[in-house]
Design a protein around this motif. Structure first.
Motif, mmCIF file in Angstrom:
data_model
loop_
_atom_site.group_PDB
_atom_site.id
_atom_site.type_symbol
_atom_site.label_atom_id
_atom_site.label_comp_id
_atom_site.label_asym_id
_atom_site.label_seq_id
_atom_site.Cartn_x
_atom_site.Cartn_y
_atom_site.Cartn_z
ATOM 1 N N ARG A 1 50.193 14.100 47.218
ATOM 2 C CA ARG A 1 48.802 14.186 46.678
ATOM 3 C C ARG A 1 47.532 14.085 47.676
ATOM 4 O O ARG A 1 47.884 13.029 48.229
ATOM 5 C CB ARG A 1 48.569 13.211 45.382
ATOM 6 N N ILE A 2 46.949 14.883 47.823
ATOM 7 C CA ILE A 2 45.887 14.908 48.673
ATOM 8 C C ILE A 2 44.464 15.063 48.132
ATOM 9 O O ILE A 2 44.284 16.035 47.307
ATOM 10 C CB ILE A 2 45.912 16.222 49.723
ATOM 11 N N THR A 3 43.692 13.833 47.941
ATOM 12 C CA THR A 3 42.640 13.842 47.237
ATOM 13 C C THR A 3 41.631 14.837 47.653
ATOM 14 O O THR A 3 41.345 14.974 48.804
ATOM 15 C CB THR A 3 41.873 12.432 47.467
ATOM 16 N N GLY A 4 41.050 15.644 46.591
ATOM 17 C CA GLY A 4 40.187 16.666 46.770
ATOM 18 C C GLY A 4 40.721 17.877 47.356
ATOM 19 O O GLY A 4 39.806 18.932 47.728
ATOM 20 N N VAL A 5 41.971 17.950 47.376
ATOM 21 C CA VAL A 5 42.731 19.166 47.838
ATOM 22 C C VAL A 5 43.624 19.762 47.103
ATOM 23 O O VAL A 5 43.486 20.885 46.553
ATOM 24 C CB VAL A 5 43.450 19.099 49.275
ATOM 25 N N GLY B 1 46.435 10.566 48.626
ATOM 26 C CA GLY B 1 46.441 10.168 47.061
ATOM 27 C C GLY B 1 47.439 9.343 46.442
ATOM 28 O O GLY B 1 47.397 9.438 45.297
ATOM 29 N N GLY B 2 47.838 8.538 47.224
ATOM 30 C CA GLY B 2 48.962 7.647 46.633
ATOM 31 C C GLY B 2 50.278 7.792 47.105
ATOM 32 O O GLY B 2 50.613 8.787 47.914
ATOM 33 N N TYR B 3 51.362 6.892 46.955
ATOM 34 C CA TYR B 3 52.691 7.135 47.369
ATOM 35 C C TYR B 3 53.594 6.394 46.227
ATOM 36 O O TYR B 3 53.006 5.837 45.523
ATOM 37 C CB TYR B 3 52.914 6.537 48.701
ATOM 38 N N CYS B 4 54.746 6.728 46.267
ATOM 39 C CA CYS B 4 55.679 6.169 45.074
ATOM 40 C C CYS B 4 56.391 4.842 45.474
ATOM 41 O O CYS B 4 56.656 4.057 44.583
ATOM 42 C CB CYS B 4 56.975 7.188 45.148
ATOM 43 N N GLY B 5 56.349 4.240 46.726
ATOM 44 C CA GLY B 5 56.936 3.267 47.159
ATOM 45 C C GLY B 5 58.679 3.061 46.911
ATOM 46 O O GLY B 5 58.946 2.011 47.237
ATOM 47 N N ALA B 6 59.115 4.045 46.526
ATOM 48 C CA ALA B 6 60.814 4.095 46.311
ATOM 49 C C ALA B 6 61.494 5.205 47.146
ATOM 50 O O ALA B 6 62.593 4.831 47.382
ATOM 51 C CB ALA B 6 60.924 4.593 44.918
ATOM 52 N N CYS B 7 60.713 5.841 47.796
ATOM 53 C CA CYS B 7 61.579 6.946 48.629
ATOM 54 C C CYS B 7 61.900 6.224 50.011
ATOM 55 O O CYS B 7 61.449 5.147 50.097
ATOM 56 C CB CYS B 7 60.934 8.302 48.915
ATOM 57 N N ASP B 8 62.785 6.894 50.687
ATOM 58 C CA ASP B 8 63.209 6.062 52.100
ATOM 59 C C ASP B 8 61.795 6.226 53.174
ATOM 60 O O ASP B 8 61.714 5.024 53.675
ATOM 61 C CB ASP B 8 64.215 7.166 52.789
ATOM 62 N N PRO B 9 60.962 7.020 53.277
ATOM 63 C CA PRO B 9 59.855 6.988 54.111
ATOM 64 C C PRO B 9 59.056 5.641 53.668
ATOM 65 O O PRO B 9 58.475 4.791 54.355
ATOM 66 C CB PRO B 9 59.000 8.080 53.896
#
Ligand code: ZN
Ligand code: ZN
Length: 338
Positions: free
Chosen positions: A113-117, A91-99
């Motif tokens: 975020r998991i789409t539909g879950v 469902g997307g990501y932040c782009g700023a955390c270490d991973p």
């Protein structure tokens, strides 16, 4: 505010019910998508049963979504109204955390975020999603063809392209179901010497039709021994969810072979001696994020890989879900919102 039709699960384990809900408004970083098609995936069981932490109800399942951008939050860039997009499990990501900064956006530490879950999905006429969850859909791919590529296609395509196998090398796909029928097509189109493995001699014509160079019936033969006769597999992609079926073919790995687990069995028995002596490895593969879906769609459009679908209208979502659960669908079940 206008309403939309949706199929939702009102309580944990409950049936899918056709309901009217207010059309959702995009929050910060989100777009709203007018859904054209949404695949019904076995992982939608997680939504219905509330099997993930933080699950809440009512919930609209669905994470194989294709549609057009209908509205955008003021802070969204890179997408326009009317553009065709897909939304998958991630469902997307932040782009700023270490991973994320290490390139492992699928493992984002902040955007869970998991789409539909964990948020509403695509068994509906409209859905909102973070812009980072969007894949661009090629013009030549019909919505019904693109939807299953957003999860089943992505999972097999992304595993194969990251498997380390090179053109001409022996790659086996275990299972000829929703994932496997796409995996065999992708493997053949990627230029691998492609082996399809499933139960029953009757599946041989299908395997050939999908592009397999060799079909192995795991009931009528020892598939591991047959793979060894072919020189041993560089890669085996296991799309089944049966640990014993996986174990039965693992002996078909060649030197430095890699066994990739895509389906999740409850347990799996390994033979470390074989792995050590052959310097073999076993890895699991997460499906992918939005750019991986976009690449899957682009490769599908380029190479002609298409899912085989059974199509249901949104009003019959409960029936579609049962059909998927039965395991008898050939091969993906898709909701058509049109
Ligand atoms: Zn899925
Ligand atoms: Zn992150």
């Amino acid at each position: 505010m206008a309403n939309m039709r949706a199929a939702q699960v009102s309580k944990r384990g409950g049936a899918l019910e056709l309901v009217e809900r207010p059309i959702p408004q995009p929050g910060a970083g989100e777009v709203r998508v007018k859904v054209q098609a949404c695949g019904v995936c076995h992982s939608d069981v997680f939504a219905r049963e509330g099997l993930f932490p933080g699950a809440s109800f009512p919930r609209i399942p669905g994470h194989e979504i294709v549609g057009t951008v209908d509205a955008l939050a003021a802070d969204v860039t890179g997408f326009q109204k009317g553009q065709r997009v897909g939304i998958g499990w991630n469902g997307g990501y932040c782009g700023a955390c270490d991973p994320c900064r290490r390139g492992y956006t699928f493992g984002c530490a902040t955007t869970r975020r998991i789409t539909g879950v964990s948020l509403d999905g695509g068994y509906a006429e409209y859905v909102c999603a973070l812009a980072s969850a969007l894949a661009r859909v090629p013009d030549e791919l019909a919505a019904l063809d693109a939807a299953p590529l957003m999860c089943a296609g992505l999972t097999t395509y992304n595993a194969l392209r990251n498997s380390g196998a090179r053109p001409g090398e022996l790659v086996a796909v275990l299972g000829l179901g929703g994932l496997g029928h796409l995996g065999v097509q992708f493997a053949a189109k990627m230029g691998f010497r492609t082996v399809a493995i499933a139960r029953g001699a009757d599946k041989a014509p299908l395997a050939k039709e999908l592009g397999a160079h060799v079909y192995l019936d795991s009931e009528g033969s020892d598939a591991a021994a047959e793979l060894q006769k072919l020189g041993g597999a560089r890669v085996i992609v296991a799309t089944v969810t049966n640990g014993e079926a996986m174990q039965a073919v693992m002996g078909g790995l060649g030197v430095a072979g890699k066994f990739m687990i895509l389906g999740a069995p409850e347990s799996l028995t390994l033979h470390p001696g074989q792995l050590i002596s052959g310097r073999q490895s076993i890895v699991a593969w997460y499906s992918g994020v939005s750019i991986d879906s976009q690449d899957t769609l682009a490769f599908g459009a380029l190479s002609g890989v298409r899912p085989m679908n059974e199509v249901f209208p949104l009003e019959r979502a409960a029936e579609a879900y049962e059909r998927m659960l039965s395991g008898k669908a050939r091969f993906r079940v898709v909701l058509d919102m049109a």
